[in-house]
Design a protein around this motif. Structure first.
Motif, short mmCIF file in Angstrom:
data_model
loop_
_atom_site.label_atom_id
_atom_site.label_comp_id
_atom_site.label_asym_id
_atom_site.label_seq_id
_atom_site.Cartn_x
_atom_site.Cartn_y
_atom_site.Cartn_z
N VAL A 102 0.86 -1.18 0.00
CA VAL A 102 0.00 0.00 0.00
C VAL A 102 0.89 1.22 0.00
O VAL A 102 1.87 1.29 0.75
CB VAL A 102 -0.92 0.01 1.23
CG1 VAL A 102 -1.80 1.25 1.20
CG2 VAL A 102 -1.76 -1.25 1.29
N THR A 103 0.56 2.16 -0.84
CA THR A 103 1.29 3.44 -0.86
C THR A 103 0.34 4.53 -0.43
O THR A 103 -0.77 4.63 -0.95
CB THR A 103 1.82 3.74 -2.26
OG1 THR A 103 2.66 2.67 -2.69
CG2 THR A 103 2.61 5.03 -2.25
N ILE A 104 0.77 5.33 0.54
CA ILE A 104 -0.05 6.48 0.94
C ILE A 104 0.69 7.74 0.50
O ILE A 104 1.89 7.89 0.75
CB ILE A 104 -0.27 6.54 2.46
CG1 ILE A 104 -0.82 5.22 2.98
CG2 ILE A 104 -1.23 7.66 2.80
CD1 ILE A 104 -1.20 5.25 4.44
N THR A 126 7.99 1.02 7.32
CA THR A 126 7.70 0.98 5.88
C THR A 126 8.54 -0.11 5.22
O THR A 126 9.31 -0.79 5.88
CB THR A 126 8.02 2.33 5.23
OG1 THR A 126 9.40 2.61 5.47
CG2 THR A 126 7.17 3.42 5.84
N VAL A 127 8.34 -0.27 3.93
CA VAL A 127 8.92 -1.41 3.24
C VAL A 127 10.43 -1.47 3.38
O VAL A 127 11.02 -2.49 3.66
CB VAL A 127 8.49 -1.35 1.76
CG1 VAL A 127 9.50 -2.02 0.87
CG2 VAL A 127 7.14 -2.01 1.59
N SER A 166 5.24 4.32 11.65
CA SER A 166 5.18 5.73 12.02
C SER A 166 5.95 6.53 10.99
O SER A 166 7.09 6.20 10.65
CB SER A 166 5.77 5.95 13.40
OG SER A 166 5.74 7.32 13.72
N ILE A 167 5.30 7.57 10.49
CA ILE A 167 5.93 8.40 9.47
C ILE A 167 5.86 9.85 9.93
O ILE A 167 4.79 10.33 10.26
CB ILE A 167 5.15 8.30 8.14
CG1 ILE A 167 5.11 6.86 7.68
CG2 ILE A 167 5.78 9.17 7.08
CD1 ILE A 167 3.85 6.57 6.96
N PRO A 168 7.00 10.53 9.96
CA PRO A 168 6.92 11.96 10.27
C PRO A 168 6.52 12.74 9.02
O PRO A 168 6.99 12.45 7.92
CB PRO A 168 8.36 12.29 10.67
CG PRO A 168 9.19 11.33 9.92
CD PRO A 168 8.37 10.09 9.72
N LEU A 169 5.64 13.69 9.20
CA LEU A 169 5.25 14.56 8.09
C LEU A 169 5.89 15.91 8.36
O LEU A 169 5.50 16.60 9.30
CB LEU A 169 3.73 14.68 8.03
CG LEU A 169 2.99 13.35 7.86
CD1 LEU A 169 1.49 13.57 7.92
CD2 LEU A 169 3.36 12.71 6.54
N VAL A 192 4.80 6.92 1.22
CA VAL A 192 5.41 5.74 1.86
C VAL A 192 4.73 4.51 1.32
O VAL A 192 3.55 4.55 0.97
CB VAL A 192 5.23 5.77 3.40
CG1 VAL A 192 6.12 6.79 4.01
CG2 VAL A 192 3.79 6.01 3.76
N THR A 193 5.47 3.43 1.29
CA THR A 193 4.90 2.14 0.88
C THR A 193 5.15 1.15 1.99
O THR A 193 6.24 1.08 2.54
CB THR A 193 5.59 1.63 -0.39
OG1 THR A 193 5.54 2.65 -1.38
CG2 THR A 193 4.88 0.41 -0.91
N PHE A 194 4.13 0.42 2.34
CA PHE A 194 4.29 -0.59 3.37
C PHE A 194 3.53 -1.83 2.95
O PHE A 194 2.72 -1.81 2.03
CB PHE A 194 3.81 -0.08 4.73
CG PHE A 194 2.38 0.38 4.75
CD1 PHE A 194 2.06 1.69 4.41
CD2 PHE A 194 1.34 -0.49 5.08
CE1 PHE A 194 0.75 2.11 4.42
CE2 PHE A 194 0.04 -0.07 5.09
CZ PHE A 194 -0.27 1.25 4.75
N MET A 195 3.85 -2.91 3.66
CA MET A 195 3.27 -4.19 3.29
C MET A 195 2.25 -4.60 4.35
O MET A 195 2.50 -4.47 5.54
CB MET A 195 4.38 -5.23 3.22
CG MET A 195 3.95 -6.54 2.65
SD MET A 195 5.26 -7.35 1.73
CE MET A 195 6.46 -7.51 2.99
N THR A 196 1.11 -5.10 3.92
CA THR A 196 0.13 -5.59 4.88
C THR A 196 0.12 -7.11 4.86
O THR A 196 0.39 -7.73 3.84
CB THR A 196 -1.29 -5.09 4.54
OG1 THR A 196 -1.63 -5.52 3.22
CG2 THR A 196 -1.35 -3.58 4.64
#
Lengths: 236, 654, 288
Positions: A102-104, A126-127, A166-169, A192-196
């Motif tokens: 998933v990419t947000i 993240t990935v 956790s991603i800092p904006l 960001v891209t992460f895996m579910t």
């Protein structure tokens, strides 16, 4: 007979009051409608496997305006107290597919400052432990230049996989050019891209003190729909 | 207005007795004030205060954390306006204002204020008659219990729906906080309010309380506090549990002000009521009623009043300081600016612990009071009952930090507090001893008040034993903050406290309302609630043992079964309580008319007529006997005496 | 003079003021009363019915892998003993309540009973027995608790720096930070390695320095049996030695705001090599 009638009536009225009050308050929830991530094809995971790929778009605004309405807030007093506070747009109830990448994509319009816990100035979960910030690949931002964070964490449920991200904006600098609504013309863009994994339910909230009251963790930070929400991983 | 009334005399038992000179005429606005004018005054002054504050506060006012302060100031003004306006409108200031202008409350006025010849209307006015205040307290308590019970049903519904979130986490936190404080307030006044006011003066052979006008004041302050608490639910709620730990409470929305002012007002009400009860008991006992002839219920009420008097100010201070942090930007509890979070915890628990004894001692005392009547034997070891109550009062102020074992505040202090907490189980054990000693070989007249005592003692044992677990620091290391604690205190405060209050209400119902509480409906309600109670809280113990923390609305699926069972049990409690309420309603309106002493009690309050005349006794009684003078000589002792005689004769001793 | 037959009492024997038999005889006489034996039998019966609680309580606690440390084992043992010790008095009280409904006279109806019960105002032996037994039990519980608390404290707090004794396993120090609403852990002995999951080595004492960045939280390692509040502006300490490999839970045990229920994370107790390889892989500031 009369005694029985009065008793029956008392019990029925009591149950009706409880049911009525409960239903009324259950309906007046603060949860906004669910924002579902769209599956847009496949992407290569670090392991080399092709996984379905979904995308989500979120904006963070410093305050509402005629252009961007505030989140739906059923409680009248909250509407007064949260006026002018930052929020995520368009929704904080997020849904992403399981077993996917998933990419947000974030657009961050708010300013910021120094975060209390430098842990959250770095990217986690993240990935490859990185995020893309205005085109550059980074593993974190400076702790005194954080705008908000997007921190997804554990639901108290052991039957689902552990998930933490956790991603800092980063913040917009004070001298950024703003449009007539007061929002920066060039907001910070982060993706960001992460895996579910398996399906599960999680929650997320911001870890940067952007609210009010003690430690600035009150107000919108404690209100779903503004700076906190739910994060569901569902099987598709 | 300044005309001296001529010296007058009054005929008392055929003798002309000169009356004190009174300044000023009778009557006036005071006679037109009632609950309705109180509401008008309260709402009116609240609206004016809020409007004025909104005007004079700049809309951009904010504190150093960017919180908008205008809603805070407006809400504070509204609450204060409501309290002062309501008390003005109900006539609480009549006495002081008259004193300021030099006008007496004349004898006629005093009789008017006592509700003489006013009929039903006197329940809606600032009436000083202790019997009226007792009934008013009963109604207020039942309303509070109903409100808090409604919240309890919603809480359990949320916890039972493990597959979804029915309410948002903020609203859920708010519900549990409001449920907690509403129940605590209701339980504090549950026995001391209705029964302490209505029964105690009659029980000691007095005509009224020592300070009748303060009596009315304490009740109406409680009534003024209740809307403040309810309003907080609409202002964002109390999202911090009933203990509103700082600094979390500083983050809450403005509803927290409603809580703080409720407590500040309620503490004043409690202090006044405590002083009133204590003075009455100390100085107005009938002639001949020495301390060894004073019923145990009076001891219990005295003890609870004493504990409430010294402990409540701590709670009040903690809320005043919290209010100051919120409104005036002080930092009593803000650690980043030099404050201390442990200060709040200490202030809170300095009340928090004695308060549970304020709740339980009156219930235990009313249980011990009614047992001799239904078992037809004297209270077993009256001296030990008194020793138990005195022991609890003495130790109650020394155990508070057992709520703070895990705070890291003073690890070395855990040892002495563990010692004192274990020790307090001994005086409480005395009370259990007295209870079962009274049951011993008694003929049980199985009416509702006595049957309720079985429930009380059963619950008290379970609550007491689980309290022993929690008093041990290492065990508390596991249980603190889990549902085990919640189940423990519900067993004590609700299982022993509320069921004891229900027993007391059932016992004194004939004297208070002139009717007998319907046994069948009341028993069905009570035992339904009892069964539901066991189901709910036994499985809550299991949830706590498994590791479920408290104040959570979502939890691991391993706790699902315990919570489903608890929720079903809670619904059963709700239905049982509603049935008991129906019993009260039907009996009050159309139950069997009671004589003046349907239970055959030898206590003073049952020697009055029913309905009780305004001045209770035509002639103040003189006490010549021990209390609980029931019972026939023990046949076994007679047998032993006979054997003695036999042996003495056989041995040839004269 | 024990064992003298009543019929051979001599003038020297009588005890003033009456000729009552000595206390032991009184107790034996009392036991001959029908209700006395029945109540005692009922007490024993109820006691046996309550006995399985000692094990059932522990079964409820051990569903997710507890006990995983000596502290937790101590706690469970204490619960077992406390339950055992509480059963006699509880059973007796329940027995009296039950017998009062079944054994002694019961009257129903609208009128008070015609005949009063025996006027027992006090019973010295009974009172002394009850006070003595309950005080002894309370004393036993206090002493047990104090000793156990001293042991646990010696193992958890204190001498963080002085633990490098020959033959003793080296201790691990972990800084726990609670923040609304996430736990983060820092390993100062490993270059400031941070993590959101609590990794612990097996069989080595671990000391926690716990603090909070905002409101009061409570760090509760459930199956390891330790708990300490996380206070803002202060550092509190606790410690434990995990003796079981597995995955356990950290929960927040003090209401800390909206997502208090969700403030949980995992404990992963690993053997020393597993722990070392995790440290190596995560070297620096990366996690999970």
């Amino acid at each position: 007979m009369k005694k029985f009638l009065v008793t029956f009536l008392t019990v029925m009225v009591g149950v009706a009051i409880v049911a009525g009050v409960g239903a009324f308050n259950a309906v007046r929830q603060e949860e906004p409608p669910v924002l579902v991530a769209n599956v847009v094809g496949t992407k290569k995971a670090p392991s080399g496997e092709e996984m379905p790929h979904a995308e989500l778009y979120l904006d963070v605004y410093p305050n509402s305006s005629s252009q961007v309405p505030p989140p739906n807030t059923p409680s009248p007093i909250n509407r007064v107290l949260l006026d002018g506070q930052p929020f995520y747009h368009p929704s904080t109830s997020l849904q992403v597919p399981a077993h996917s990448l998933v990419t947000i994509h974030f657009r961050q319009y708010d300013s910021g400052g120094e975060i209390y816990n430098p842990y959250f100035a770095d990217v986690h979960g993240t990935v490859d432990g990185t995020m893309k910030w205005n085109g550059d690949v980074v593993t974190g931002v400076k702790p005194d230049e954080v705008g908000h964070t997007f921190t997804v964490h554990q639901y108290p449920e052991s039957n689902q996989p552990y998930f933490f991200m956790s991603i800092p904006l980063p913040m917009n600098k004070a001298n950024a050019k703003t449009d007539k609504m007061g929002y920066p013309v060039d907001p910070q863009t982060i993706s960001v891209t992460f895996m579910t994994g398996e399906a599960g339910e999680y929650v997320w909230n911001c870890e940067f003190p952007c609210g009010d009251m003690y430690q600035e963790f009150g107000g919108p930070m404690q209100t779903r729909g503004w700076m906190a929400g739910t994060f569901d991983v569902v099987e598709v | 207005m300044s005309v001296d009334t001529a010296t007058e005399t009054k005929r008392v038992f055929g003798v002309e007795v000169p009356q004190p000179r009174q300044f000023g005429a009778s009557g006036g606005i005071m006679r037109r004030l009632n609950f309705g004018t109180g509401l008008i005054g309260g709402i009116g002054l609240a609206a004016i205060a809020g409007w004025v504050t909104a005007i004079i506060t700049p809309s951009s006012a904010s504190n150093d954390t960017f919180a908008p302060m205008e809603p805070t100031y407006v809400y504070l003004a509204v609450l204060l306006g409501w309290a002062i306006g309501f008390m003005l409108g109900i006539g609480a200031f009549v006495g002081p204002l008259r004193w300021v202008v030099g006008r007496d409350i004349t004898h006629d006025d005093a009789e008017y204020m006592a509700g003489k010849d006013l009929g039903r209307a006197r329940y809606w006015k600032y009436t000083t008659d202790h019997k009226v205040v007792g009934i008013q307290y009963l109604i207020a308590t039942m309303l509070l219990l109903g409100f808090a019970g409604l919240l309890a049903m919603l809480i359990r519904t949320e916890l039972g729906m493990t597959w979804a979130e029915l309410f948002s986490p903020s609203f859920y936190n708010s519900m549990i906080g409001t449920h907690g404080i509403a129940m605590i307030i209701a339980m504090i006044v549950a026995v001391t309010g209705p029964l302490g006011n209505f029964i105690v003066p009659m029980m000691i052979g007095a005509r009224d309380m020592a300070y009748p006008r303060l009596n009315a004041l304490s009740l109406w302050l409680l009534v003024a506090a209740i809307p403040m608490l309810i309003s907080s639910m609409f202002m964002g709620g109390i999202q911090d549990g009933w203990s509103v730990y700082q600094p979390l409470a500083s983050q809450a929305p403005i509803g927290m002000l409603g809580y703080q002012l409720t407590i500040i007002t309620f503490a004043i009400s409690t202090a006044i009521a405590s002083v009133n009860l204590m003075t009455t008991i100390l100085t107005m006992r009938a002639k001949g009623m020495t301390w060894s002839r004073t019923p145990i219920f009076v001891y219990g009420i005295f003890a609870a009043s004493l504990m409430g008097l010294y402990a409540f100010p701590f709670f009040q201070y903690s809320q005043i300081l919290g209010l100051s942090d919120r409104v005036f930007n002080t930092s009593f509890f803000n650690p980043l600016n030099g404050g201390s979070v442990w200060l709040y915890e200490n202030l809170f628990w300095l009340l928090g612990h004695p308060e549970v004894y304020v709740i339980i001692i009156p219930s235990a005392a009313v249980a011990l009071e009614l047992m001799p009547v239904f078992l037809r034997k004297p209270l077993f070891s009256f001296n030990f009952a008194v020793a138990g109550i005195v022991g609890v009062v003495a130790l109650s102020g020394l155990v508070w930090a057992h709520h703070m074992y895990m705070t890291g505040w003073a690890p070395a202090a855990n040892y002495p507090f563990m010692l004192s907490t274990e020790m307090i189980s001994i005086p409480v054990g005395f009370l259990v001893l007295v209870a079962i000693g009274t049951f011993w070989r008694g003929t049980a007249w199985t009416r509702l008040p006595l049957m309720a005592i079985y429930a009380v003692i059963f619950n008290k044992m379970i609550g007491g034993v689980t309290g022993i677990y929690l008093s041990d620091v290492p065990v508390d290391q596991y249980f603190h903050g889990s549902m085990f604690v919640v189940a423990h205190f519900h067993y004590m405060l609700m299982g022993a406290g509320l069921f004891g209050a229900m027993a007391g209400i059932a016992f004194f119902f004939p004297k208070m309302t002139g009717r007998i509480l319907d046994e069948r409906v009341g028993s069905i309600g009570l035992w339904t609630a009892f069964i539901g109670f066991q189901i709910t809280f036994m499985s809550m113990f299991v949830a706590g043992l498994q590791g479920q923390p408290r104040r959570v609305l979502q939890f691991d699926s391993q706790f699902n079964i315990s919570n489903w069972i608890s929720t079903i049990g809670a619904y059963v409690i709700g239905i049982g309580m509603l049935i008991f309420l129906a019993a009260i309603i039907t009996s009050w309106r159309s139950g069997a008319i009671a004589g003046s002493n349907p239970w055959g009690s030898k206590s003073l309050e049952w020697q009055t007529e029913t309905p009780v005349p305004l001045e209770n006794f035509p002639v103040l009684p003189v006490v010549t006997e021990r209390p609980y003078d029931y019972g026939v000589p023990d046949p076994y002792e007679a047998e032993l005496d006979a054997r003695d005689q036999d042996l003495t004769e056989k041995a040839g001793i004269k | 003079m024990s064992g003298t037959n009543a019929s051979t009492l001599t003038p020297e024997e009588p005890e003033a003021p009456t000729n009552r038999p000595p206390s032991m005889r009184r107790i034996k006489l009392w036991l001959q009363r029908p209700y006395a034996r029945k109540v005692l039998i009922l007490t024993v019966l109820i006691g046996f019915l309550l006995l399985p609680l000692c094990w059932l309580l522990l079964a409820a606690m051990n569903q997710t892998g507890a006990p995983a440390s000596d502290i937790m084992k101590d706690i469970e043992q204490t619960i077992f003993v406390f339950t055992l010790v509480s059963i006699p008095i509880t059973a007796f009280v329940f027995a009296v309540l039950l017998y009062s409904l079944l054994g002694w006279r019961r009257v129903t109806g609208d009128e008070p009973p015609m005949q009063d019960s025996p006027a027992i105002r006090t019973n010295t032996i009974g009172v002394i027995l009850w006070t003595g037994v309950s005080s002894l039990l309370a004393f036993f519980l206090v002493v047990w608790g104090l000793i156990e608390l001293a042991q646990i404290t010696a193992n958890s707090y204190g001498s963080i720096s002085a633990d490098e004794q020959p033959g003793q396993p080296k201790s691990e120090i972990i800084n726990v930070t609670g923040q609304q609403w996430v736990w983060t852990f820092e390993y100062p002995q490993h270059d400031g390695l941070t993590s959101d999951v609590l990794y612990m080595p097996l069989d080595r004492p671990v000391y926690f320095n716990v603090t909070s960045k905002d409101v009061i939280h409570s760090f509760w390692a459930v199956e390891l049996g330790i708990k300490i509040d996380a206070n803002p502006g202060a550092i509190t300490q606790t410690g434990v030695t995990a003796n079981k490999v597995g995955t356990f839970n950290v929960r927040c045990a003090e209401l800390c705001g909206m997502h208090h229920a969700y403030m949980q994370t995992e404990i992963r107790v690993l053997e020393q090599d597993g722990f070392d390889s995790w440290v190596r892989e995560s070297g620096g500031k990366k996690t999970s």
